[in-house]
Design an enzyme around this catalytic site. Sequence first.
Site, PDB file in Angstrom:
ATOM      1  N   THR A   1      24.028  64.953  27.893  1.00  0.00           N
ATOM      2  CA  THR A   1      24.185  63.499  28.079  1.00  0.00           C
ATOM      3  C   THR A   1      25.172  63.166  29.198  1.00  0.00           C
ATOM      4  OG1 THR A   1      25.686  63.645  26.193  1.00  0.00           O
ATOM      5  CG2 THR A   1      23.534  62.693  25.787  1.00  0.00           C
TER       6      THR A   1
ATOM      7  N   LYS B   1      26.123  76.331  22.054  1.00  0.00           N
ATOM      8  CA  LYS B   1      25.090  76.263  23.109  1.00  0.00           C
ATOM      9  C   LYS B   1      24.732  77.642  23.652  1.00  0.00           C
ATOM     10  CE  LYS B   1      26.323  71.537  24.484  1.00  0.00           C
ATOM     11  NZ  LYS B   1      27.538  71.288  23.686  1.00  0.00           N
ATOM     12  N   PHE B   2      24.171  78.477  22.778  1.00  0.00           N
ATOM     13  CA  PHE B   2      23.839  79.845  23.182  1.00  0.00           C
ATOM     14  C   PHE B   2      22.864  79.861  24.358  1.00  0.00           C
ATOM     15  CE2 PHE B   2      24.407  80.443  18.437  1.00  0.00           C
ATOM     16  CZ  PHE B   2      25.683  80.965  18.549  1.00  0.00           C
TER      17      PHE B   2
ATOM     18  N   VAL C   1      20.065  86.490  27.238  1.00  0.00           N
ATOM     19  CA  VAL C   1      18.738  87.098  27.102  1.00  0.00           C
ATOM     20  C   VAL C   1      18.290  86.913  25.642  1.00  0.00           C
ATOM     21  CG1 VAL C   1      19.096  88.724  28.988  1.00  0.00           C
ATOM     22  CG2 VAL C   1      19.662  89.409  26.646  1.00  0.00           C
TER      23      VAL C   1
ATOM     24  N   ARG D   1      28.878  55.372  22.727  1.00  0.00           N
ATOM     25  CA  ARG D   1      30.001  54.603  23.258  1.00  0.00           C
ATOM     26  C   ARG D   1      29.894  53.165  22.791  1.00  0.00           C
ATOM     27  NH1 ARG D   1      31.521  58.827  23.649  1.00  0.00           N
ATOM     28  NH2 ARG D   1      32.272  60.029  25.412  1.00  0.00           N
TER      29      ARG D   1
ATOM     30  N   ARG E   1      35.267  61.176  21.243  1.00  0.00           N
ATOM     31  CA  ARG E   1      36.348  60.328  21.770  1.00  0.00           C
ATOM     32  C   ARG E   1      36.418  58.920  21.182  1.00  0.00           C
ATOM     33  NH1 ARG E   1      35.180  62.537  27.707  1.00  0.00           N
ATOM     34  NH2 ARG E   1      33.209  62.911  26.624  1.00  0.00           N
TER      35      ARG E   1
HETATM   36  O1  C5P Z   1      33.792  62.671  23.021  1.00  0.00           O
HETATM   37  P1  C5P Z   1      32.313  62.466  22.955  1.00  0.00           P
HETATM   38  O2  C5P Z   1      31.883  61.413  21.973  1.00  0.00           O
HETATM   39  O3  C5P Z   1      31.671  62.319  24.317  1.00  0.00           O
HETATM   40  O4  C5P Z   1      31.789  63.853  22.343  1.00  0.00           O
HETATM   41  C1  C5P Z   1      30.477  64.291  22.474  1.00  0.00           C
HETATM   42  C2  C5P Z   1      30.350  65.661  21.924  1.00  0.00           C
HETATM   43  O5  C5P Z   1      28.971  65.993  21.930  1.00  0.00           O
HETATM   44  C3  C5P Z   1      31.071  66.752  22.705  1.00  0.00           C
HETATM   45  O6  C5P Z   1      31.597  67.664  21.748  1.00  0.00           O
HETATM   46  C4  C5P Z   1      29.986  67.428  23.513  1.00  0.00           C
HETATM   47  O7  C5P Z   1      30.181  68.807  23.665  1.00  0.00           O
HETATM   48  C5  C5P Z   1      28.768  67.190  22.633  1.00  0.00           C
HETATM   49  N1  C5P Z   1      27.485  67.217  23.307  1.00  0.00           N
HETATM   50  C6  C5P Z   1      27.135  66.334  24.303  1.00  0.00           C
HETATM   51  N2  C5P Z   1      25.908  66.414  24.903  1.00  0.00           N
HETATM   52  C7  C5P Z   1      25.056  67.357  24.520  1.00  0.00           C
HETATM   53  C8  C5P Z   1      25.403  68.257  23.501  1.00  0.00           C
HETATM   54  C9  C5P Z   1      26.637  68.148  22.894  1.00  0.00           C
HETATM   55  O8  C5P Z   1      27.910  65.444  24.642  1.00  0.00           O
HETATM   56  N3  C5P Z   1      23.844  67.406  25.065  1.00  0.00           N
END
Ligand code: C5P
Length: 248
Positions: free
Chosen positions: A126, A75-76, A79, A187, A218
């Site tokens: 999210t 996630k850069f 500048v 989920r 997860r």
């Molecule tokens: O454990 P879980 O299923 O919530 O993992 C979601 C992954 O997606 C994490 O590595 C998180 O950094 C990544 N992510 C996110 N929302 C974003 C970008 C990346 O949850 N907008």
Amino acid sequence: MSATSLLSSKPIAPKDRLIFALDLPTSKEALEWVDKLGDAVTFHKVGFQLFMAEGYWELVEALKARGKKVFVDLKFFDVPETVKNAVANLSKRGVECCTVHGSQAILEGAVSAKGSMKVLAVTVLTSLDRGDLDDLGFQCNVEELVYSRAKRALALGCDGVISSGMEAARLREGLGEKLLIVTPGIRPVENKPVDDQKRTMTLEEAFRAGADHVVVGRPIRQASDPRAKALEMQEEIAALFALGTQRV
Ligand code: C5P
């Protein structure tokens, strides 16, 4: 959710549609997970947690040596010149995609240096909901913010976006097939939402809303049998895409 299915028609192998988030404390443990999951997972995401541990790039090389696709999720945000130079260096490492936050100039910098690597713009995490956006000073609704950021990212030459499944349908309908939509926050119905993720969807809902890939951490990592869980998800994806572009 809309009754219309917006299943992705991009020529992506069904197995590559599942991206596993290797959110683990060490590269050693991450590689153990890669080997434990084996052929159940072909695409892995390596993020911040591992970047701050030893052996991040050795892990990336080990993944490539096993024929895995790699998503560098750092996630850069800096500048434009610094982001551009970071993306230029990363693009030499043979990974599939990376993530960038940011304004027009930052995204332009990233796109100018990406080579064949895909640049995905982060829209709205999210884990953020309306209350969090109020807290950050954003007055507009989440959907509007995601849409305007995605539209701008596409216009600037980004390959796609990270978006929750809840906004994916609007993006697909409004911005077309070309946009790559990668959806975290997956989920299962039975534990929605019990952690920091707020704008969540099930695997099937996310794909029917137009996601090209889902990112799952997860729900696989915390399963009693993670490989069986990943295989179950792969079966669900295969069945979904075996229906092809059939609209439901
Ligand atoms: O454990 P879980 O299923 O919530 O993992 C979601 C992954 O997606 C994490 O590595 C998180 O950094 C990544 N992510 C996110 N929302 C974003 C970008 C990346 O949850 N907008």
